[in-house]
Enzyme design. Structure first.
Site, PDB file in Angstrom:
ATOM      1  N   ASP A   1       9.064   2.953   2.289  1.00 47.00           N
ATOM      2  CA  ASP A   1       7.885   3.749   2.575  1.00 47.00           C
ATOM      3  C   ASP A   1       7.601   3.617   4.066  1.00 47.00           C
ATOM      4  O   ASP A   1       7.102   2.592   4.532  1.00 47.00           O
ATOM      5  CB  ASP A   1       6.699   3.252   1.738  1.00 47.00           C
TER       6      ASP A   1
ATOM      7  N   PHE B   1       0.854  -1.190   0.000  1.00 51.60           N
ATOM      8  CA  PHE B   1       0.000   0.000   0.000  1.00 51.60           C
ATOM      9  C   PHE B   1       0.887   1.236   0.000  1.00 51.60           C
ATOM     10  O   PHE B   1       1.640   1.474   0.944  1.00 51.60           O
ATOM     11  CB  PHE B   1      -0.960   0.056   1.197  1.00 51.60           C
TER      12      PHE B   1
ATOM     13  N   LYS C   1       2.003  11.179   7.288  1.00 47.62           N
ATOM     14  CA  LYS C   1       1.123  10.930   8.437  1.00 47.62           C
ATOM     15  C   LYS C   1       1.583  11.676   9.707  1.00 47.62           C
ATOM     16  O   LYS C   1       1.335  12.857   9.804  1.00 47.62           O
ATOM     17  CB  LYS C   1       0.969   9.426   8.653  1.00 47.62           C
TER      18      LYS C   1
HETATM   19  C1  LIG Z   1      -1.175   6.080   4.303  1.00 51.48           C
HETATM   20  C2  LIG Z   1      -0.095   5.536   3.489  1.00 51.48           C
HETATM   21  C3  LIG Z   1       0.247   6.088   2.239  1.00 51.48           C
HETATM   22  C4  LIG Z   1      -0.566   7.195   1.587  1.00 51.48           C
HETATM   23  O1  LIG Z   1      -0.622   8.363   2.326  1.00 51.48           O
HETATM   24  P1  LIG Z   1      -1.780   9.438   2.011  1.00 51.48           P
HETATM   25  O2  LIG Z   1      -1.423  10.605   2.884  1.00 51.48           O
HETATM   26  O3  LIG Z   1      -3.076   8.803   2.371  1.00 51.48           O
HETATM   27  O4  LIG Z   1      -1.688   9.752   0.558  1.00 51.48           O
HETATM   28  C5  LIG Z   1       1.335   5.565   1.572  1.00 51.48           C
HETATM   29  N1  LIG Z   1       2.047   4.546   2.084  1.00 51.48           N
HETATM   30  C6  LIG Z   1       1.755   3.987   3.275  1.00 51.48           C
HETATM   31  C7  LIG Z   1       2.612   2.884   3.798  1.00 51.48           C
HETATM   32  C8  LIG Z   1       0.667   4.451   4.009  1.00 51.48           C
HETATM   33  O5  LIG Z   1       0.343   3.856   5.167  1.00 51.48           O
END
Ligand SMILES: *Cc1c(COP(=O)(O)O)cnc(C)c1O
Length: 405
Positions: free
Chosen positions: A228, A143, A257
């Site tokens: 990520d 994700f 985040k």
């Molecule tokens: C939440 C998330 C994203 C995307 O972030 P947004 O601010 O919702 O665009 C990307 N990678 C990971 C691992 C995430 O948990």
């Protein structure tokens, strides 16, 4: 439904908001620390923390003060001019992460897109990959966000079905399998993009040594390792960044985040000069990226993580919670796993989906959200105390002990 204030807000959202989410039937009106309140004054322990965006707790007073002060002074300059907040915010993030440079964006997905552009440009200008041939390896069940490029390399049907055509240049390998990564690398591979722990997939922890081995493979093949850490980073797993568990040094890291403590969308790509400086003026940007309000908020959010020892608390409380969750009867629970304050309670398929368990927890004043059908995710703000965990434990144990739905 009785016409309570809660129902009124839910109906209004159903009527006028797009239906791209399926929230639990609770309306949050106010939050403080680990707790949130609904319009009827019911209090809930937040065990999702906005997918780890509010690691510092709701409405942290220090971040709030920084935001208010900056909002009254200057909010947006665009990057056409310098502002007095960008440098100090980047300096602190650079110091805390050990990377030379920071490229600030807004949402997580935008930062992932930025990392993709960075990796491709590095591939063409440094590695010598032929025009438009760059390839990035990603993992199954990843994700990384919701843009068309990103969902194009998702393996989740719901995220991608009917949203094509998609951008080429991505190859998918199984998660946790270093051999598969090694075999997938070709002459045009520029990067391996990976979550140190897969959050949305259900808090999937790869085998020990996976990231270390991936780093060795990437180094040996002149391929960038990009992690990520948007959800796994900034204290969630009991280290400031999750990849520290394996003592690797990725070529680039993506954060978001909790970088703003939930106040404001702020994300970033971090890398050292040799990589980051392949992007030159005019080649990439964002109107709001690196704006003074975002920078003031991010700097304060980082200071709170550091000064309040939230990483240490995450490790200590996470260990405690995971240990105490051993008391959960296993009739309906398949597995409980976690790192730091990031815990997955995987329900048996024979015991039904996770959602009714989350609804039952909500009835008892605990907000957790299912991920991928079978998993109840427990990820409270990192400011949570032992007393708060001790309050929640009997509810968790009782709710998970009985078949729901
Ligand atoms: C939440 C998330 C994203 C995307 O972030 P947004 O601010 O919702 O665009 C990307 N990678 C990971 C691992 C995430 O948990």
């Amino acid at each position: 439904m009785a016409t309570t204030t809660t129902n009124r807000f839910i109906e209004l959202a159903e009527k006028h908001s797009a239906h791209n989410y399926h929230p639990l039937p609770v309306v949050i009106e106010r939050g403080e620390g680990c707790w949130v309140w609904d319009p009827e004054g019911r209090k809930y322990l937040d065990m999702l923390a906005a997918y780890s965006a509010v690691n510092q707790g709701h409405c942290h007073p220090k971040i709030l003060a920084a935001m208010k002060e900056q909002a009254a002074r200057c909010t947006l300059t665009s990057r056409a001019f310098h502002n007095d907040q960008l440098g100090p915010a980047c300096e602190l993030l650079s110091e805390m992460s050990g990377y030379d440079k920071v490229l600030l964006m807004n949402s997580g997905a935008e930062a992932v897109e930025t990392a993709i552009k960075l990796a491709r440009k590095w591939g063409y200008t440094k590695k010598g990959v032929a025009k438009d041939q760059a390839e990035i390896i990603v993992c199954a069940e990843n994700f990384h966000g919701r843009t068309t490029t990103i969902v194009g390399f998702s393996t989740e049907q719901a995220y991608r079905e009917n949203f094509g055509p998609f951008s080429p240049g991505f190859k998918v390998v199984p998660y946790g399998d270093a051999g598969a990564l090694e075999r997938a690398i070709g002459p045009n591979t520029v990067a391996f993009l990976v979550e140190p722990i897969q959050g949305e997939a259900g808090i999937i922890i790869p085998p020990d040594g996976y990231l270390k081995r991936a780093e060795e493979i990437c180094r040996a093949n002149n391929v960038l390792l990009i992690v990520d850490e948007i959800q796994s980073g900034l204290g969630r797993t009991g280290k400031l960044f999750c990849h520290e568990w394996e003592r690797v040094k990725p070529d680039a890291m993506i954060v978001g985040k909790a970088l703003s403590g939930g106040f404001y969308p702020v994300s970033a790509v971090l890398a050292n000069d040799d990589l980051m400086l392949v992007i030159q003026p005019n080649e990439h940007g964002s109107t709001f990226g690196g704006n003074p309000l975002a920078c003031a908020v991010a700097r304060s959010a980082l200071e709170v993580i550091r000064d309040e020892k939230l990483v240490e608390n995450s490790q200590a409380m996470g260990e405690y919670l995971l240990k105490r969750l051993e008391e959960v009867p296993r009739d309906h629970v398949e597995e409980i796993r976690g790192r730091g304050l990031w815990i997955a309670i995987q329900m048996k398929t024979s015991s039904g989906p996770a959602r009714p368990y989350c609804e039952a927890l909500m009835e008892r004043g605990i907000l957790a959200k299912e991920t991928h059908e079978q998993v109840v995710r427990i990820a409270p703000p990192l400011v949570i105390t032992k007393d708060e965990i001790d309050w929640a434990l009997p509810h968790l144990i009782e709710v998970l002990a009985e078949k729901r739905g």
